[in-house]
Every structure is written in structure tokens, then in C-alpha cells.
Design an enzyme around this catalytic site. Structure first.
Site, PDB file in Angstrom:
ATOM      1  CD  GLU A 133      27.719  43.662  45.135  1.00 46.07           C
ATOM      2  OE1 GLU A 133      27.690  44.744  45.265  1.00 46.07           O
ATOM      3  OE2 GLU A 133      28.449  42.858  45.439  1.00 46.07           O
ATOM      4  CG  LEU A 134      28.238  47.907  39.833  1.00 48.01           C
ATOM      5  CD1 LEU A 134      27.701  48.855  38.749  1.00 48.01           C
ATOM      6  CD2 LEU A 134      29.023  46.537  39.047  1.00 48.01           C
ATOM      7  CD1 TRP A 170      40.459  41.810  41.884  1.00 41.66           C
ATOM      8  CD2 TRP A 170      40.764  41.647  43.957  1.00 41.66           C
ATOM      9  NE1 TRP A 170      40.201  42.901  42.063  1.00 41.66           N
ATOM     10  CE2 TRP A 170      40.303  43.033  43.740  1.00 41.66           C
ATOM     11  CE3 TRP A 170      40.930  41.692  45.318  1.00 41.66           C
ATOM     12  CZ2 TRP A 170      40.350  44.189  44.267  1.00 41.66           C
ATOM     13  CZ3 TRP A 170      40.873  42.759  46.101  1.00 41.66           C
ATOM     14  CH2 TRP A 170      40.434  44.187  45.535  1.00 41.66           C
ATOM     15  CB  CYS A 215      31.191  46.164  47.442  1.00 37.24           C
ATOM     16  SG  CYS A 215      30.475  44.568  47.842  1.00 37.24           S
TER      17      CYS A 215
HETATM   18  P1  NDP Z   1      37.211  45.263  38.364  1.00 32.03           P
HETATM   19  O1  NDP Z   1      35.936  45.916  38.299  1.00 32.03           O
HETATM   20  O2  NDP Z   1      38.306  45.554  37.341  1.00 32.03           O
HETATM   21  O3  NDP Z   1      37.105  43.682  38.260  1.00 32.03           O
HETATM   22  C1  NDP Z   1      36.089  42.873  38.454  1.00 32.03           C
HETATM   23  C2  NDP Z   1      35.771  41.833  37.387  1.00 32.03           C
HETATM   24  O4  NDP Z   1      35.268  42.611  36.259  1.00 32.03           O
HETATM   25  C3  NDP Z   1      36.874  41.134  37.070  1.00 32.03           C
HETATM   26  O5  NDP Z   1      36.565  39.759  36.662  1.00 32.03           O
HETATM   27  C4  NDP Z   1      37.522  42.003  35.846  1.00 32.03           C
HETATM   28  O6  NDP Z   1      38.356  41.184  34.666  1.00 32.03           O
HETATM   29  C5  NDP Z   1      36.174  42.452  35.090  1.00 32.03           C
HETATM   30  N1  NDP Z   1      36.255  43.462  34.388  1.00 32.03           N
HETATM   31  C6  NDP Z   1      37.197  44.644  34.527  1.00 32.03           C
HETATM   32  N2  NDP Z   1      36.786  45.486  33.754  1.00 32.03           N
HETATM   33  C7  NDP Z   1      35.987  44.990  32.754  1.00 32.03           C
HETATM   34  C8  NDP Z   1      35.180  45.532  31.528  1.00 32.03           C
HETATM   35  N3  NDP Z   1      35.514  46.584  31.236  1.00 32.03           N
HETATM   36  N4  NDP Z   1      34.225  44.774  31.176  1.00 32.03           N
HETATM   37  C9  NDP Z   1      33.918  43.664  31.657  1.00 32.03           C
HETATM   38  N5  NDP Z   1      34.733  42.849  32.779  1.00 32.03           N
HETATM   39  C10 NDP Z   1      35.586  43.806  33.284  1.00 32.03           C
HETATM   40  O7  NDP Z   1      37.628  45.585  39.807  1.00 32.03           O
HETATM   41  P2  NDP Z   1      38.958  45.735  40.065  1.00 32.03           P
HETATM   42  O8  NDP Z   1      39.616  44.605  40.243  1.00 32.03           O
HETATM   43  O9  NDP Z   1      39.698  46.928  39.265  1.00 32.03           O
HETATM   44  O10 NDP Z   1      38.605  46.589  41.484  1.00 32.03           O
HETATM   45  C11 NDP Z   1      38.863  47.878  41.681  1.00 32.03           C
HETATM   46  C12 NDP Z   1      37.374  48.344  42.040  1.00 32.03           C
HETATM   47  O11 NDP Z   1      36.299  47.567  41.595  1.00 32.03           O
HETATM   48  C13 NDP Z   1      37.175  48.892  43.419  1.00 32.03           C
HETATM   49  O12 NDP Z   1      37.817  50.032  43.702  1.00 32.03           O
HETATM   50  C14 NDP Z   1      35.566  48.652  43.609  1.00 32.03           C
HETATM   51  O13 NDP Z   1      35.204  49.695  43.180  1.00 32.03           O
HETATM   52  C15 NDP Z   1      35.319  47.606  42.724  1.00 32.03           C
HETATM   53  N6  NDP Z   1      35.281  46.363  43.270  1.00 32.03           N
HETATM   54  C16 NDP Z   1      33.846  46.155  44.016  1.00 32.03           C
HETATM   55  C17 NDP Z   1      33.405  44.849  44.318  1.00 32.03           C
HETATM   56  C18 NDP Z   1      32.443  44.375  45.068  1.00 32.03           C
HETATM   57  O14 NDP Z   1      32.372  43.575  45.743  1.00 32.03           O
HETATM   58  N7  NDP Z   1      31.257  45.183  44.671  1.00 32.03           N
HETATM   59  C19 NDP Z   1      34.551  43.803  44.273  1.00 32.03           C
HETATM   60  C20 NDP Z   1      35.884  44.253  43.527  1.00 32.03           C
HETATM   61  C21 NDP Z   1      36.049  45.226  43.216  1.00 32.03           C
HETATM   62  P3  NDP Z   1      39.801  41.326  34.964  1.00 32.03           P
HETATM   63  O15 NDP Z   1      40.402  40.905  36.301  1.00 32.03           O
HETATM   64  O16 NDP Z   1      40.433  40.380  33.764  1.00 32.03           O
HETATM   65  O17 NDP Z   1      40.053  42.809  34.599  1.00 32.03           O
END
Ligand code: NDP
Length: 454
Positions: free
Chosen positions: A228-229, A130, A262
Site C-alpha cells: 500500500e504505497l 508513521w 496517501c
Molecule cells: P517510508 O517508506 O520510508 O517508511 C514506511 C515504512 O517502511 C517504515 O517502517 C520504514 O522504516 C520502512 N522502510 C523504509 N525504507 C525501506 C526499505 N528500503 N525496505 C524496507 N522497509 C523500508 O516512508 P517515509 O516515512 O519516508 O515517508 C515518505 C514517503 O512515503 C511519502 O512521500 C509517501 O510517498 C510514502 N508514504 C505513504 C504512506 C501511505 O499511507 N501510503 C504512508 C507514509 C508514507 P524506517 O522508518 O525505519 O525507515
């Protein structure tokens, strides 16, 4: 988690969405598969025209798109409009360069004719976050569509209107129905889509946990995956840096997107000779950053995207302080509705505390003191992540040591880390693998077919 628009400034649910049923998902997968068979044959001139039209719409409708982004995840409206415009640059980049990147590449093997022929893979599942609800998607979609792949988007649960607007955007731009579809599905349903034989690859931008889940599901299904984490990017300041500019940029690099990027600078590693002055100026500037309504043009920091994220961030700060980390400014949870969090600065991170070891996904900075270049590199690498790094020095030899020594996918010297369609983007270590954007990005979802003709 419910698929819904919840206004972060009030906590009120504005709209809820029903997840697609298994039958609806099946229909979308079937359409993606059928569309790919014809879409891959479309002339490049058509794809370019549609992508150029998408760019026009992203620019023309930046205000409408920006409004949805701000409403769903709280980023300042000015930044949201700029995000839509930035998406246009990625579309245009592949309009301009895509054809050359897809061209056969001759290889001299002496005698025989040999070349690499690039072909699209098929439907690619994109699981997106998001935080940059348009940019993260478009930087996947523009090269994928240019290459002849089709996209299936599983967006974060809190940005469904953005997800649907993007599907509509590509349709309105002229792409065939089925070239880019949004799946409104829960996280638990992702594995089934990855396993489906019609889906050929996956890409995820998000947390480390989600990356591990999608990485292992893709591995099990033997499918290509780009991850891309998260990141805990170092921002290193050495004595030769222009301090005023470094401080101003440090604040911007930490507070960008309400601190939820990120590639935001998260750990500030400052040489001991300039540390006191850096700390004084940085804390003062962070302390007076304008926190408020994201629709107000003066706002620098809007609310965090969800209450869960705010609670998680505050718990990291409290745990760090309880373990002995110094709190220099901020760190107090505001009362009242909305998910605001004050710009916060921590220093002398207690070993093993979240401030020392975890990613802080919000407006919280941690300061570290470095004795010399070697120590600064050690501190920079003392993280499970390796996404970007920003290094401030005007000593060329020193700069080369950082470029060589920092374990990251990107190093920016005397500037903050930013994504740019012309430059490959991605990380190492727990920040994931694979690259987005530029030549490297479009090549991720292509079959590099070797051809040798006698
Ligand atoms: P998430 O990893 O939870 O969400 C990112 C996407 O992955 C969403 O579409 C989410 O779906 C989906 N998702 C979540 N869990 C799973 C899973 N187990 N298997 C498959 N898909 C999954 O990020 P958050 O919104 O919780 O953000 C928190 C953390 O994510 C931050 O602290 C940061 O580390 C990282 N982040 C990194 C970003 C980057 O640009 N590298 C961007 C955003 C977050 P749903 O919303 O339905 O759960």
C-alpha cells in the site's frame, strides 16, 4: 536511522530506543512460530472476544494513545484521538463479519462435494509508516488476528512508543503472548526477517521505494506481499458540482493529517468554467488555515513528522517554482524550531517538475485546468500513482465516465476519499497491489484451499 521519539514541535529527542539484537529477533520469530501453531486452533469465539476487548481499550484510552501519536509525529491531538476510536471500528467490523468471511464456501461442480476452505498462513511481517501510526497497524492486525495469523510489526523508526503501545494493547486485550509482537529493527534487517522460513508473508504501507525493496525481497523469497504505497490523488471538480462544498472538502482533503496521507487529494483538476472561482476560494481558504500547536483544538495543520520530510517537500516546491510553476500562496520555509510548513497552492505546473510528476507529502496542492471530461480523465491519469480519486459532479453519465476511466483503486463521488473498515482499500500502478479491509483484506493472508470430495 535511530529509533527514537523526536518531538516535531521542538525538534528535541525525547526518548531513544535500542534496536533488538539478532538474538532477541530470533526469540521473537521462534515465539511467533510456536504461537501460530496453537493460535490458529483457538476458537473463533475467543478471537472475537479479544478483538472486542481491543476495541474497548482503543476507545477508553483514546486520549493516552492520541497523546503518544501527537508527540511522536505531530498530528492534531483531536485527530489522533479520533484515530484510536476509528481503530476500534475496524476491530468490531471483524468481530462482526470475520466468522462469515472465514467460513467454507461451497462450489457447485455437479455430483462431487466441493468447497473452498480458508486457512491462515502463519506469521506475517507488517512494515508500517508513521503517518497513521495506530490505524495503519490495526487495519492489518484486526483481520490478520481474526483469521488466525500472527503479526510481527516493524514500525517506522520515529514512532517506537506507538509500536510498543500496540503490542501491549493486544496482550492486554487477551491475545496470547506471541500473537502480535513489535520488532524494534532497522530497515537493513528487514530482508532477513522476510527470508526467514517461519515468516509466511509481508505487508508494507509506505513509500514507493520501500515498496520496491520489500516487493523484490518477498518475490525472491516467494512470499505473498501486499503493498500500500504512495498516491497523488486527483480531486476533480466539474461545473455541476456544489462549489462551496467542493472547496471546503478540497481543503480538508489536502490538509488532513498535516497533508501527510496517501489518500489526501493532491492534484486539483477543475473544469475551466468554474476554475477561476474555485481557485479564488481555495487559495483564500488554504491561506487562512490555522497552523500551530497540534495539542490546540483550533489547529488545522500541525508540524510535519520530521525535518527530513519538511526539507524534501520544500525542495519539491522550490524546484517546481524555479521551473516555472506558479506559487499562489505559502511556499516559504518558516524560521525557528519545529517542522511546520505553510499550506501552499501551486498552479500551472511546469512539465516534468515535481508539482507535475511527484507525490507531495505535505500541505501542498497543485491546481490544473480541464477543458472537458476527457481532458480531466487524461490529467487524472497523468501520474505514476493510482490510489484514490474524488470526483465532484451531479451529472450521472459524467460520473460513470470518471468511475470507468480513472486509473485508481478507489473512486469517491461528491465526497473525499476516506478509508472505512467496510470498504476494500488499495491502489493500482505505483500505488501498489493487494487490498486491505473488508472481505478483500482478510482474504489476502489466507490459503484458499480447494477441497473436492468424491
Ligand atoms: P517510508 O517508506 O520510508 O517508511 C514506511 C515504512 O517502511 C517504515 O517502517 C520504514 O522504516 C520502512 N522502510 C523504509 N525504507 C525501506 C526499505 N528500503 N525496505 C524496507 N522497509 C523500508 O516512508 P517515509 O516515512 O519516508 O515517508 C515518505 C514517503 O512515503 C511519502 O512521500 C509517501 O510517498 C510514502 N508514504 C505513504 C504512506 C501511505 O499511507 N501510503 C504512508 C507514509 C508514507 P524506517 O522508518 O525505519 O525507515
Amino acid at each position: 536511522m535511530a529509533i527514537a521519539t523526536i518531538d516535531p514541535t521542538t525538534g528535541k529527542t525525547l526518548r531513544t530506543f535500542t534496536a533488538h539484537t539478532a538474538e532477541e529477533v530470533e526469540a521473537k520469530l521462534k515465539l511467533a512460530d510456536e504461537t501460530f501453531r496453537t493460535y490458529r486452533q483457538t476458537p473463533l469465539a475467543d478471537r472475537k472476544r479479544w478483538l472486542a476487548r481491543a476495541a474497548e481499550l482503543l476507545e477508553k484510552e483514546a486520549e493516552q494513545f492520541g497523546r503518544i501519536m501527537t508527540q511522536e509525529m505531530g498530528k492534531p491531538f483531536e485527530a489522533a484521538k479520533a484515530e484510536s476510536q476509528k481503530c476500534a471500528t475496524a476491530c468490531r467490523y471483524y468481530v462482526e463479519h470475520g466468522e462469515a468471511y472465514l467460513r467454507d464456501e461451497p462450489i457447485n461442480v455437479g455430483g462431487d462435494q466441493a468447497y473452498v476452505h480458508y486457512q491462515p498462513l502463519g506469521p506475517v511481517l507488517a512494515i508500517m509508516p508513521w503517518n497513521f501510526p495506530f490505524w495503519q497497524v490495526v487495519r492489518f492486525a484486526a483481520p490478520a488476528l481474526m483469521a488466525g495469523n500472527v503479526g510481527l510489526l516493524k514500525h517506522a523508526h520515529n514512532v517506537p512508543q506507538c509500536a510498543l503501545a500496540l503490542e501491549e494493547l493486544f496482550l492486554r486485550a487477551g491475545f496470547p503472548k506471541g500473537a502480535f509482537q513489535t520488532l524494534l529493527i532497522e530497515t537493513g534487517d528487514i530482508a532477513r526477517v522476510i527470508e526467514d522460513p517461519r515468516v509466511k508473508a509481508a505487508t508494507l504501507t509506505g513509500s514507493e521505494g520501500a515498496g520496491r525493496a520489500v516487493g523484490s525481497q518477498s518475490g525472491k523469497a516467494l512470499k505473498k506481499v501486499v503493498l500500500e504505497l504512495g498516491g497523488s490523488d486527483p480531486f476533480v471538480v466539474m461545473p455541476s458540482a456544489k462549489l462551496e462544498l467542493a472547496v471546503e472538502t478540497a481543503v480538508k482533503a489536502r490538509l488532513i493529517n498535516n497533508g501527510q496521507s496517501c489518500i489526501a487529494a493532491k492534484r486539483f483538476i477543475v473544469h475551466e468554467s468554474v476554475y477561476p472561482e474555485f481557485e479564488r476560494r481555495f487559495v483564500e481558504r488554504m491561506g487562512r488555515a490555522v497552523v500551530g500547536d497540534p495539542m490546540d483544538a483550533k489547529t488545522e495543520v500541525g508540524p510535519l513528522a520530521t525535518e527530513g520530510i519538511r526539507q524534501g517537500l520544500h525542495a519539491q516546491v522550490e524546484k517546481s517554482v524555479a521551473a516555472g510553476t506558479k506559487l499562489l500562496v505559502g511556499g516559504k520555509l518558516p524560521t525557528g524550531p519545529g517542522t511546520w510548513y505553510p499550506p501552499t497552492v501551486l498552479a500551472d505546473a511546469a512539465p516534468g517538475s515535481p508539482a507535475a510528476t511527484e507525490e507531495l507529502f505535505g500541505p501542498v496542492a497543485v491546481l490544473f485546468k480541464a477543458r472537458d471530461v476527457k481532458h480531466a480523465i487524461e490529467l487524472a491519469n497523468d501520474s505514476p500513482y493510482g490510489l484514490g480519486a474524488s470526483v465532484w459532479t451531479h451529472d450521472d453519465a459524467e460520473a460513470r465516465q470518471f468511475i470507468d476511466g480513472i486509473e485508481s483503486g478507489m473512486v469517491f463521488v461528491n465526497q473525499m476519499v476516506v478509508s472505512d473498515a467496510r470498504l476494500p482499500f488499495g491502489g493500482v500502478k505505483n500505488s501498489g497491489h493487494g487490498r486491505e479491509l473488508a472481505l478483500h483484506g482478510i482474504r489476502e493472508f489466507l490459503n484458499a484451499k480447494t477441497v473436492r470430495i468424491c
